[in-house]
Structures are given as C-alpha cells and as structure tokens.
Scaffold this motif. Sequence first.
Motif, PDB file in Angstrom:
ATOM      1  N   ALA A  55     -11.920  45.322  -0.487  1.00  0.00           N
ATOM      2  CA  ALA A  55     -12.519  43.997   0.473  1.00  0.00           C
ATOM      3  C   ALA A  55     -12.213  42.885  -0.474  1.00  0.00           C
ATOM      4  O   ALA A  55     -11.925  41.836   0.078  1.00  0.00           O
ATOM      5  CB  ALA A  55     -13.790  44.405   0.995  1.00  0.00           C
ATOM      6  N   ILE A  68      -9.873  39.402   0.006  1.00  0.00           N
ATOM      7  CA  ILE A  68     -10.301  38.030   0.012  1.00  0.00           C
ATOM      8  C   ILE A  68      -9.525  37.154  -1.047  1.00  0.00           C
ATOM      9  O   ILE A  68      -8.916  36.165  -0.963  1.00  0.00           O
ATOM     10  CB  ILE A  68     -11.764  37.944  -0.376  1.00  0.00           C
ATOM     11  N   ASN A 110      -6.134  36.563   0.180  1.00  0.00           N
ATOM     12  CA  ASN A 110      -6.090  35.414   1.304  1.00  0.00           C
ATOM     13  C   ASN A 110      -5.931  34.104   0.674  1.00  0.00           C
ATOM     14  O   ASN A 110      -5.229  33.212   1.088  1.00  0.00           O
ATOM     15  CB  ASN A 110      -7.441  35.493   1.937  1.00  0.00           C
ATOM     16  N   VAL A 151      -5.434  38.794   8.098  1.00  0.00           N
ATOM     17  CA  VAL A 151      -6.740  39.526   7.615  1.00  0.00           C
ATOM     18  C   VAL A 151      -6.313  40.909   8.139  1.00  0.00           C
ATOM     19  O   VAL A 151      -6.265  41.786   7.200  1.00  0.00           O
ATOM     20  CB  VAL A 151      -8.025  38.969   8.270  1.00  0.00           C
ATOM     21  N   ARG A 178      -5.457  48.895   2.206  1.00  0.00           N
ATOM     22  CA  ARG A 178      -5.693  50.459   2.355  1.00  0.00           C
ATOM     23  C   ARG A 178      -4.493  51.296   1.945  1.00  0.00           C
ATOM     24  O   ARG A 178      -5.027  52.330   1.401  1.00  0.00           O
ATOM     25  CB  ARG A 178      -5.762  50.440   3.957  1.00  0.00           C
ATOM     26  N   HIS A 182     -12.729  44.329   9.615  1.00  0.00           N
ATOM     27  CA  HIS A 182     -11.705  45.067   9.050  1.00  0.00           C
ATOM     28  C   HIS A 182     -12.553  45.942   7.912  1.00  0.00           C
ATOM     29  O   HIS A 182     -13.093  45.423   6.930  1.00  0.00           O
ATOM     30  CB  HIS A 182     -10.520  44.268   8.228  1.00  0.00           C
ATOM     31  N   GLU A 183     -12.907  47.503   8.309  1.00  0.00           N
ATOM     32  CA  GLU A 183     -13.552  48.005   7.212  1.00  0.00           C
ATOM     33  C   GLU A 183     -12.719  48.497   6.211  1.00  0.00           C
ATOM     34  O   GLU A 183     -11.672  49.088   6.722  1.00  0.00           O
ATOM     35  CB  GLU A 183     -14.376  49.359   8.075  1.00  0.00           C
ATOM     36  N   LEU A 184     -13.025  48.364   5.088  1.00  0.00           N
ATOM     37  CA  LEU A 184     -12.119  48.959   3.996  1.00  0.00           C
ATOM     38  C   LEU A 184     -13.290  49.724   3.000  1.00  0.00           C
ATOM     39  O   LEU A 184     -14.161  49.095   2.414  1.00  0.00           O
ATOM     40  CB  LEU A 184     -11.717  47.752   3.142  1.00  0.00           C
ATOM     41  N   ASP A 185     -13.098  51.094   2.896  1.00  0.00           N
ATOM     42  CA  ASP A 185     -14.041  52.164   2.226  1.00  0.00           C
ATOM     43  C   ASP A 185     -15.202  51.726   2.918  1.00  0.00           C
ATOM     44  O   ASP A 185     -15.485  51.584   4.057  1.00  0.00           O
ATOM     45  CB  ASP A 185     -13.944  51.734   0.701  1.00  0.00           C
ATOM     46  N   GLU A 224     -17.176  48.955   2.327  1.00  0.00           N
ATOM     47  CA  GLU A 224     -17.106  47.386   2.574  1.00  0.00           C
ATOM     48  C   GLU A 224     -16.576  46.964   3.803  1.00  0.00           C
ATOM     49  O   GLU A 224     -15.798  47.818   4.449  1.00  0.00           O
ATOM     50  CB  GLU A 224     -16.428  46.609   1.362  1.00  0.00           C
ATOM     51  N   ALA A 225     -16.809  45.387   3.991  1.00  0.00           N
ATOM     52  CA  ALA A 225     -15.621  45.159   5.099  1.00  0.00           C
ATOM     53  C   ALA A 225     -15.299  43.647   4.882  1.00  0.00           C
ATOM     54  O   ALA A 225     -16.052  42.735   4.228  1.00  0.00           O
ATOM     55  CB  ALA A 225     -16.665  45.102   6.480  1.00  0.00           C
ATOM     56  N   VAL A 226     -14.386  43.268   5.625  1.00  0.00           N
ATOM     57  CA  VAL A 226     -13.863  41.887   5.780  1.00  0.00           C
ATOM     58  C   VAL A 226     -14.184  41.254   7.005  1.00  0.00           C
ATOM     59  O   VAL A 226     -13.571  41.929   8.116  1.00  0.00           O
ATOM     60  CB  VAL A 226     -12.362  41.839   5.006  1.00  0.00           C
ATOM     61  N   PHE A 250     -13.322  38.219   9.639  1.00  0.00           N
ATOM     62  CA  PHE A 250     -12.598  36.880  10.058  1.00  0.00           C
ATOM     63  C   PHE A 250     -13.090  36.283  11.220  1.00  0.00           C
ATOM     64  O   PHE A 250     -13.041  36.721  12.200  1.00  0.00           O
ATOM     65  CB  PHE A 250     -10.975  37.322  10.247  1.00  0.00           C
ATOM     66  N   ASN A 269     -12.255  33.899  13.564  1.00  0.00           N
ATOM     67  CA  ASN A 269     -11.049  33.081  14.041  1.00  0.00           C
ATOM     68  C   ASN A 269     -11.439  31.513  14.337  1.00  0.00           C
ATOM     69  O   ASN A 269     -10.363  30.860  14.412  1.00  0.00           O
ATOM     70  CB  ASN A 269     -10.560  34.061  15.256  1.00  0.00           C
ATOM     71  N   THR A 284     -11.445  30.130  10.982  1.00  0.00           N
ATOM     72  CA  THR A 284     -10.479  30.569  10.064  1.00  0.00           C
ATOM     73  C   THR A 284     -11.228  30.777   8.753  1.00  0.00           C
ATOM     74  O   THR A 284     -10.632  30.602   7.914  1.00  0.00           O
ATOM     75  CB  THR A 284      -9.196  29.846   9.909  1.00  0.00           C
ATOM     76  N   THR A 307     -13.089  33.599   6.228  1.00  0.00           N
ATOM     77  CA  THR A 307     -12.963  35.127   5.963  1.00  0.00           C
ATOM     78  C   THR A 307     -14.165  35.263   4.958  1.00  0.00           C
ATOM     79  O   THR A 307     -14.423  34.660   4.105  1.00  0.00           O
ATOM     80  CB  THR A 307     -11.594  35.534   5.333  1.00  0.00           C
ATOM     81  N   TYR A 308     -14.720  36.587   5.369  1.00  0.00           N
ATOM     82  CA  TYR A 308     -16.062  36.802   4.361  1.00  0.00           C
ATOM     83  C   TYR A 308     -16.001  38.324   4.148  1.00  0.00           C
ATOM     84  O   TYR A 308     -15.473  38.957   4.705  1.00  0.00           O
ATOM     85  CB  TYR A 308     -17.088  36.805   5.471  1.00  0.00           C
ATOM     86  N   ARG A 309     -16.483  38.584   3.016  1.00  0.00           N
ATOM     87  CA  ARG A 309     -16.677  39.956   2.519  1.00  0.00           C
ATOM     88  C   ARG A 309     -18.111  40.408   2.600  1.00  0.00           C
ATOM     89  O   ARG A 309     -18.788  39.605   1.876  1.00  0.00           O
ATOM     90  CB  ARG A 309     -15.873  39.991   1.084  1.00  0.00           C
TER      91      ARG A 309
END
Lengths: 354, 110
Positions: free
Chosen positions: A300, A304, A307, A321, A329, B31-34, B36-38, B40, B42, B45, B47-49
């Motif tokens: 994650a 960022i 980006n 994104v 991944r 968007h789930e990553l492991d 954590e998540a990102v 967006f 729209n 525009t 983006t947050y972690r």
Amino acid sequence: MKTLGRDGERRSLGWVRSGPDAANTGPRWKPTRRETRADAACDTGKADARTGVRGLRNAWGQGGNAGTDAAAGPAHFRVGVVPLSVRCVDVSAMRDFRALYAPCTLDGPPEDAIRIEVVRTRNGRSLRRRFEVWADGVQRFTVWRRDGVLPHIEWAINWQIALFLPRYFQIHAAVLEVNGEAVVFPADPGSGKTTLAAGLLARGWRYLSDEFALIDPDTLSVHPYPKALCVKEGSFPVLDLLGLGPRRRVYVKGKKGSVTFVAPEEFGPAAVGGPCPVRHILFCRFEPGRRASIRPISRAEAVIRLNRTSFNFLKFHGRGVALLADVTRRARCYELVSGAIDDTCDVVTRAVGG
Amino acid sequence: MSVTCDACNERMVTPDAARIAPRRREGLACHELDDEAVLFDNAFTNTYRLNATAYRVWRLCDGGRTVGAIARELTNHYAVTKSQALADVVRAIDEMASVGLVVAGTDDAT
C-alpha cells in the motif's frame, strides 16, 4: 573567432560561417523555423491535439534552416517503444545523437514519431545566436551554448513522452532486467537512478531505461525505452570506476550542470532488455557517505509512492490506482538508501537475487 | 466527536462520540493490499493509504455500528483497553471524516 563546444573546432560567430556545418546556416534573412510555424498556424487557425498547431507536420522538411543538409537530418529512430524523428541544425550534436542511438536507427520515419527539431535563431535585441529546441511543433527550450544542444534534445524527448505517450502508465524510474524480471527504481531527480543503473549494467543486468518505467496497462509488463544514460557531473568518477573512460564528451544541461551520455551498448552488445513483468520495486534515495541499506515496505505504501512518481496518473483516472495495486501485488517493494556504488549494487543484488 | 484540550493539547472524546454510527462514503475505490488498503477518491482524484488498523475500522463503518461498537470489536483483535480503543477509533474516524472517507450518522437516525 571564438572556440565553441568541446570538440576543438574553431567556428566563426558571424553569419558567414566556416566549418563543417556551414551549409546549415542558410541565407541571412531566411525566415526561421519558428516563423514558418507561426505562419502555418495563422493559415489554418486550428489547434491540433498532438502538435498544438495544425499544419506543422506538413511543414516538416519544407524550409527552416536545417532543411538542406543531410547531416542535419531528419534521422529516424525507434528507441524501445518510442519512435523519434530528429533534425538538428548543429551537425556536431546530430552526429553525437546518431552515434548514441545507432542501433535504433530506422530507414524511414516511423508512425506517430515524436518530432524534434533544433533550429538556429538570433535574440531579437542582442542578436546573440541561440538554438531553439522544438518538439512536435512546440518550442521547448532555448539553448545558448552549442554543448547544450544534445542534452536539451534528450530533455525535449522526455517531455514529449511524458505528455504524449498515453498508451503506457509512466513512472519516473530507472528500470533494469535481471533473470527475465524487471526491477524498477522509482525516485526523484538527483536520487542516483542513472548511476545505480550504470553500476548494475556493469554487473551484467540488462537495461530498459534510466528515466521512465513504461507499464502496459493490459499486460502489466514494463517496456523498454533504452535511452542513453544521462550521467551528471557528480557521478563522473563512478564512470571511471566502471571502466567507461575518462575522455567522454561533456555537455551542459542548463542549471543541472555538466552531463555526459553513455550508450547502453557500451556495457555489452546484449545490454538492452525487452518487455518483462515487474517483480521488484526499490524506491531509492542517495545519501552520500552512508552505507547502503534496504528495508521492505508495504504494498500500500508502494502504491502511494508510485502514484507520486507517476507522470500520467491522472490520465488513467481511477484505473491508475487499480493498475498500481495490480503491479505491486506481483512485486516485492523496498526502500533503498544508496551510498557508494559497489556497496549499493551488492545490497540490491542480494535483495533481488540477481 | 472529539475536541482538543486547551491545557494538554490532546484530543478528548466528547460524550456523544460513542453513539455516532459512521458509514463509508460511496464512490471510493478500495484496493486491498495484504492487510492494508489504498482508497481512491475519484471525485477529487485523491489517494489514501490505510494501515491495517485503520482499514479494519473503515470496513466496520457500515452505518449500523456505532463508534463504541467498533471500538469494542477492535478489543477482540488487539491488546488494548476499551478506553484506549475508543479514543483511537474516534481519532481515526475523525481523520477519515475530515478527508471524506466516512460520513457521520447517529444511532438515532438508524
């Protein structure tokens, strides 16, 4: 008479020129390329999405002060996935460009080429001579020194790629290939991407780019743009360490200072890699005098950071994104603090398994 | 939901904070990553972690659970006291609300 450039040729500063590029100068009051373009724009009065000015494509090869000498171009190239046509009134810069990109030379103009043209004009007040670097019909740079022409051609090409190569998701990064997998080094300017790329190339890694990671949104593979490595003055000693010779031609890239260019083929005939999947992402930061270190970061966090280093994230809207998430991944992500080149290459090689 | 104490400059949970039932704002791509998540946004525009804890909190913001209930659930997963969990959840939801990742409602409304 005054010596210009670093090639030792003595050139006249007057309009009546001597030397090998004398034929390029053209008649004294011949309209400049810029004026030709302005006229073309006025004739049609319509904007063109790619060139900015309709009619400029038609003006290519017609008039301008570089139009009559074969040595000045245009010459055509395909550098990885980037098609180029270059014409340059300064034959010494054009000769250097041809030499750097000799393996990428094409016989004819490629489709949708980025068109770079360097013309010579005079300052309206001081009458001082200057070069103007145009890209797809838009003036990008004014260059006052002959040894500044080639770096600004490169710079203009990079600018056009960032603006007008929409097919690929673009990240500001060096990219190398090892074991058929891409290792991406995203970083801010001046973070040592190119120097690190040179060090790893010397260890047998293969080169995709020192400026752009061009990611195909469909396959998520990164595609090559194997431009000549643009090495800044601070890293010239590294080139000596790598056995790339002390007697390289040095250019001036505006406020960025002195640079030299290294063709990837100087590292070996098979130094350029092909499209490959991204398996490692290393965000690098140069800290002089520090030991190189590496630490894993979360995917994650990598999204960022990617980006932030993307050139065209917004053009992909929400898809950008998703694409970055998909890329990360499939990859392992790290933060790399780089120091001495050998030490840094060792650390990277251990982490990546190259 | 929380106020900053003038004396100690720390955030204090207001008495009604536990009764608020936040919900995730619509239109965010997650968007789930492991673990954590990102996210967006729209519309803006941005983006947050979200780290693992924040992502868990955000997922629990379904408009049905109150902040107090979310804090109680977190105590099942993390070694924290209820008061500490409540304070942290309030802070996290405050931050998420300030950037539009959640919108507030109260259990009265639901």
